[in-house]
Every structure is written in C-alpha cells, then in structure tokens.
Design a protein around this motif. Structure first.
Motif, PDB file in Angstrom:
ATOM      1  N   ALA A  26      -8.770   6.828  -9.500  1.00  0.00           N
ATOM      2  CA  ALA A  26      -9.205   7.336  -9.368  1.00  0.00           C
ATOM      3  C   ALA A  26     -10.830   8.117  -9.951  1.00  0.00           C
ATOM      4  N   ALA A  27     -11.774   8.216 -10.751  1.00  0.00           N
ATOM      5  CA  ALA A  27     -12.294   9.060 -11.575  1.00  0.00           C
ATOM      6  C   ALA A  27     -12.321  10.329 -10.559  1.00  0.00           C
ATOM      7  N   PRO A  28     -12.803  11.616 -10.886  1.00  0.00           N
ATOM      8  CA  PRO A  28     -12.570  12.618 -10.033  1.00  0.00           C
ATOM      9  C   PRO A  28     -14.249  12.576  -8.882  1.00  0.00           C
ATOM     10  N   GLY A  29     -13.519  12.840  -7.514  1.00  0.00           N
ATOM     11  CA  GLY A  29     -14.675  12.411  -6.955  1.00  0.00           C
ATOM     12  C   GLY A  29     -14.992  11.180  -7.046  1.00  0.00           C
ATOM     13  N   CYS A  30     -14.210  10.271  -7.249  1.00  0.00           N
ATOM     14  CA  CYS A  30     -15.030   8.524  -6.566  1.00  0.00           C
ATOM     15  C   CYS A  30     -13.720   8.018  -6.083  1.00  0.00           C
ATOM     16  N   THR A  31     -13.915   6.516  -5.547  1.00  0.00           N
ATOM     17  CA  THR A  31     -13.237   5.688  -5.207  1.00  0.00           C
ATOM     18  C   THR A  31     -13.410   4.408  -6.582  1.00  0.00           C
ATOM     19  N   ALA A  32     -12.787   3.733  -5.852  1.00  0.00           N
ATOM     20  CA  ALA A  32     -12.557   2.224  -7.322  1.00  0.00           C
ATOM     21  C   ALA A  32     -11.770   1.696  -6.294  1.00  0.00           C
ATOM     22  N   ASP A  33     -12.471   0.269  -6.620  1.00  0.00           N
ATOM     23  CA  ASP A  33     -11.961  -1.125  -7.023  1.00  0.00           C
ATOM     24  C   ASP A  33     -12.049  -2.020  -7.515  1.00  0.00           C
ATOM     25  N   VAL A  34     -10.297  -2.137  -8.301  1.00  0.00           N
ATOM     26  CA  VAL A  34     -10.433  -2.444  -9.563  1.00  0.00           C
ATOM     27  C   VAL A  34      -9.763  -3.809  -9.221  1.00  0.00           C
ATOM     28  N   LEU A  35     -10.424  -5.003 -10.592  1.00  0.00           N
ATOM     29  CA  LEU A  35      -9.397  -6.301 -10.670  1.00  0.00           C
ATOM     30  C   LEU A  35      -8.372  -5.903 -12.275  1.00  0.00           C
ATOM     31  N   PHE A  36      -7.806  -6.233 -11.614  1.00  0.00           N
ATOM     32  CA  PHE A  36      -6.405  -6.575 -13.391  1.00  0.00           C
ATOM     33  C   PHE A  36      -5.549  -7.466 -12.823  1.00  0.00           C
ATOM     34  N   SER A  58       0.616  -0.950   0.352  1.00  0.00           N
ATOM     35  CA  SER A  58      -0.083   0.193   0.035  1.00  0.00           C
ATOM     36  C   SER A  58       0.798   1.358   0.191  1.00  0.00           C
ATOM     37  N   ASP A  59       0.129   2.584  -0.618  1.00  0.00           N
ATOM     38  CA  ASP A  59       1.238   3.497  -0.099  1.00  0.00           C
ATOM     39  C   ASP A  59      -0.346   4.974   0.557  1.00  0.00           C
ATOM     40  N   PRO A  60      -0.115   5.530   0.346  1.00  0.00           N
ATOM     41  CA  PRO A  60      -1.175   6.700   0.802  1.00  0.00           C
ATOM     42  C   PRO A  60      -2.322   6.647   0.446  1.00  0.00           C
ATOM     43  N   SER A  61      -2.617   5.884  -1.019  1.00  0.00           N
ATOM     44  CA  SER A  61      -3.607   6.384  -1.553  1.00  0.00           C
ATOM     45  C   SER A  61      -4.234   5.133  -1.791  1.00  0.00           C
ATOM     46  N   SER A  62      -3.337   4.086  -2.141  1.00  0.00           N
ATOM     47  CA  SER A  62      -4.538   3.269  -2.379  1.00  0.00           C
ATOM     48  C   SER A  62      -3.860   1.550  -2.088  1.00  0.00           C
ATOM     49  N   GLU A  63      -4.320   0.365  -2.486  1.00  0.00           N
ATOM     50  CA  GLU A  63      -3.478  -0.679  -1.608  1.00  0.00           C
ATOM     51  C   GLU A  63      -4.211  -1.561  -2.290  1.00  0.00           C
ATOM     52  N   MET A  64      -3.185  -2.451  -2.760  1.00  0.00           N
ATOM     53  CA  MET A  64      -2.951  -3.421  -3.633  1.00  0.00           C
ATOM     54  C   MET A  64      -2.735  -4.654  -3.429  1.00  0.00           C
ATOM     55  N   ARG A  78      -5.554  -6.704  -6.645  1.00  0.00           N
ATOM     56  CA  ARG A  78      -6.826  -6.095  -7.097  1.00  0.00           C
ATOM     57  C   ARG A  78      -5.929  -4.590  -6.308  1.00  0.00           C
ATOM     58  N   SER A  79      -6.685  -3.484  -7.074  1.00  0.00           N
ATOM     59  CA  SER A  79      -5.878  -2.050  -5.966  1.00  0.00           C
ATOM     60  C   SER A  79      -7.651  -1.666  -5.828  1.00  0.00           C
ATOM     61  N   THR A  80      -7.707  -0.856  -4.754  1.00  0.00           N
ATOM     62  CA  THR A  80      -8.349   0.155  -4.216  1.00  0.00           C
ATOM     63  C   THR A  80      -7.501   1.578  -3.881  1.00  0.00           C
ATOM     64  N   PHE A  81      -8.513   2.197  -4.673  1.00  0.00           N
ATOM     65  CA  PHE A  81      -7.943   3.228  -4.564  1.00  0.00           C
ATOM     66  C   PHE A  81      -8.822   4.692  -4.179  1.00  0.00           C
ATOM     67  N   ALA A  82      -8.278   5.474  -3.413  1.00  0.00           N
ATOM     68  CA  ALA A  82      -8.866   6.783  -2.430  1.00  0.00           C
ATOM     69  C   ALA A  82      -9.898   7.816  -3.605  1.00  0.00           C
TER      70      ALA A  82
END
Length: 165
Positions: A103-113, A22-28, A45-49
């Motif tokens: 992450a799209a403006p104003g949104c978080t994102a949870d993505v499988l790569f 992880s880093d301050p804005s995402s976790e993989m 899988r990444s979750t983005f703030a």
C-alpha cells in the motif's frame, strides 16, 4: 469443427462466496485458480490496510502478473524503479521482471491480481496467510519457490523505500 482450445465451464465467483484468507494487514479473496479456468489464468483480489506490505521483491519465470487498482494507491517496484498506481491504473509485469508491492504510504489499496497462464496458486496464498499470521514459517515459502513460481530477490531500492516511507 475441431478446436485445440481447452474446454471448461464459465467461472462465476460471487463475492459473498469467495474463499478468503487474511492476516492482520490484508485480506485476499480467491476468485479463480487454474484448475477452474482450463489453465488460462489465476485471479484473486487483495485489500491492503494502510502501510501493509503485499510482497517482497520477487519474479515469476512462467507467468505474467497483472494488477488493476480498484481503490486506493499501491506502491510498486518494477526492476529498480518505484512507481505508485492509483484507482483505475493497470500494470502488466512480464515474466522475469523483479517486482514488489505495498500500500502506498498513508493509503489503503484494493487490487485485482491476475496471472496468465494460470497456475495452482491458491495453496501459496493460503500458506502466505498462515505465515503472516505466525502459523507457519517463512522457510516454507522459500522452499516452495519452484512449485508456485515465486522467486525472491534482494532489492536495495525496495528495502530503502520501505524504511524511508
């Protein structure tokens, strides 16, 4: 019966047992690397703030990259076009196609790569986490382009999108 298929054991990665970086804005969450899948794929899988940038403009020469948005919204550059993927959307980026994501403006994102064919990419993701946390220099990533099949490119379209929100 003869088969040319590579044999490997089924791969089960429990969410609670997956290695994370992880880093301050995402976790993989590192799910399956090429070494455990007989080279077929690599997946994480990444979750983005909100407001998190996932990757600058780049392309891969040897792998296709698949995105599946589990939740939230992801802004993606494809060549010179920017699109937004929402929960349930799927994207396949062929080799040699410049792309970037955040992450799209104003949104978080949870993505499988998923990358296919697989490559040993987990060390790249660990390095990326160290760079984002300030524990390593971005020059290490640039020096690893061939090894991890990440080739960075300049994209005025993506740069403008990031500065205008």
């Amino acid at each position: 019966m003869s088969s040319s298929r590579t044999h490997f054991a089924p791969v089960v990665t429990r969410a609670a047992e997956a290695e994370t970086t992880s880093d301050p804005s995402s976790e993989m969450s590192l799910l399956a690397d090429s070494g455990t899948t007989g080279g077929l794929l690599t997946s994480y899988r990444s979750t983005f703030a909100e407001g998190a940038v996932g990757a600058p403009a780049h392309f891969h020469t040897r792998a296709a990259e698949m995105f599946f948005v589990i939740d939230g919204s992801l802004r993606v550059l494809l060549d010179e076009t920017i699109t937004v993927l929402s929960a349930g959307d799927f994207l396949l980026v062929p080799p040699h196609t410049p792309h970037a994501f955040a992450a799209a403006p104003g949104c978080t994102a949870d993505v499988l790569f998923t990358f296919t064919p697989g490559m040993a990419r987990f060390d790249y993701l660990r390095l990326l986490g160290r760079v984002m946390r300030g524990e390593a220099d971005f020059e290490e990533i640039k020096a690893s382009s061939e090894r991890y099949d990440n080739h960075y490119v300049d994209s005025p379209v993506w740069n403008a999108a990031l500065t205008t929100g």
